[in-house]
Design an enzyme around this catalytic site. Structure first.
Site, mmCIF file in Angstrom:
data_model
loop_
_atom_site.group_PDB
_atom_site.id
_atom_site.type_symbol
_atom_site.label_atom_id
_atom_site.label_comp_id
_atom_site.label_asym_id
_atom_site.label_seq_id
_atom_site.Cartn_x
_atom_site.Cartn_y
_atom_site.Cartn_z
ATOM 1 N N PRO A 2 -24.072 3.071 -19.883
ATOM 2 C CG PRO A 2 -24.920 3.155 -22.074
ATOM 3 C CD PRO A 2 -25.050 3.766 -20.717
ATOM 4 C CD GLU A 3 -17.908 6.061 -19.764
ATOM 5 O OE1 GLU A 3 -16.754 6.092 -20.220
ATOM 6 O OE2 GLU A 3 -18.223 6.559 -18.681
#
Length: 273
Positions: A2-3
């Site tokens: 995740p970003e």
DNA sequence: TTTACTGTTGCAGT
DNA sequence: AACTGCAACAGTAA
């Protein structure tokens, strides 16, 4: 995973699939991932109803009304949803049985992910303590204060953007994309950027993270059937993972360097120090 | 077989 | 206070 765009994509998937569900039981295989009281986590989650799925920066927030569970996916955390039988998998670490018969599973090969169960009135202090910066939106991410902060720092711009204090949500992929789009060398000391360059970094941060959200995030190392892993943002990346390929703007060869311990992609012609 | 690398963050050391 | 390097962990690639 995740970003920010990937976390937002997971949030939307969970909102569609588990909103309104009540947790019947919780099983935790790796207690150390729970950062708040483990006993409270096990005791209080059953009977909680998911009233909203929210996000702040890269943090996912399960909102139960009075209580909230803050989930950070770190490098490789994923959510999967199973009906009936949950397959055996050594990387499945938390299991949330829901009142519709589904089981929400948290998978994390590296076990870096974290879980915090808080009362909602602790939420603000939680993010304040981390000094988490504003959401990367026009409304919350004000250029004037960003510029002031850059002028006060000698740090290279890339690690400064990565530490989440000036703006929340950039990670190693999107920061390289932002700096390429803004024509800024990642090692440039922040205060040495021209005002125009600072403005480009600010604007591209908003634009590119928004694009990432619209494209459903990017999937680099591919997995199947996890929530939020059908994004297409990888098709729009210009420098990340493009080492040795021509720059889309000037056809110079994309280089990879090491900066602050992170692999860093850049065009040596477009991004001068 | 080692070693380096990986979409992150927090902590221990200066 | 602010910075740097590294650890948490497991897998893959060279």
């Amino acid at each position: 995973m995740p970003e920010l765009p990937e976390v937002e994509t997971v949030r939307r998937g969970l909102e569609r699939l588990v909103l309104g569900r009540t947790i019947l039981s919780v099983e935790v295989k790796v207690p150390k991932m729970v950062k708040t009281s483990y006993q409270s986590f096990l005791n209080e989650l059953p009977s909680q109803r998911i009233q909203a799925m929210r996000r702040r920066g890269k943090y996912l927030i399960f909102d139960f009304g009075q209580l909230i569970m803050i989930s950070h996916l770190r490098m490789e955390g994923k959510y999967l949803l199973f009906t009936d039988q949950v397959p055996t998998n050594k990387h499945f670490h938390l299991f949330f049985k829901l009142d519709d018969g589904f089981t929400l599973v948290y998978q994390d090969v590296r076990k870096f992910g974290t879980f915090d169960l808080l009362s909602k009135n602790q939420e603000e202090a939680y993010f304040t303590k981390k000094k988490l910066g504003p959401e990367p939106t026009k409304k919350a991410f004000k250029y004037a204060s960003f510029e002031r902060a850059l002028m006060r720092s000698d740090k290279p711009i890339k690690p400064l953007l990565l530490d989440q204090k000036l703006v929340a949500g950039l990670g190693n992929i999107y920061v390289d994309e932002v700096l390429w789009a803004a024509k800024v060398h990642p090692e440039t000391p922040a205060r040495e950027l021209s005002k125009a360059a600072m403005k480009r970094v600010h604007d591209q941060t908003i634009t590119i993270l928004q694009l990432g959200i619209e494209k459903g995030g990017s999937t680099i190392r591919t997995y199947r059937n996890a929530l939020g892993e059908d994004g297409t943002m990888q098709d729009y990346l210009r420098v990340y993972g493009k080492t040795g390929q021509p720059c889309p703007r000037c056809a110079s060869t994309i280089e990879k360097i090491k900066l602050g311990g992170r692999g860093t992609h850049l065009c040596p012609h477009c991004q001068k120090r």
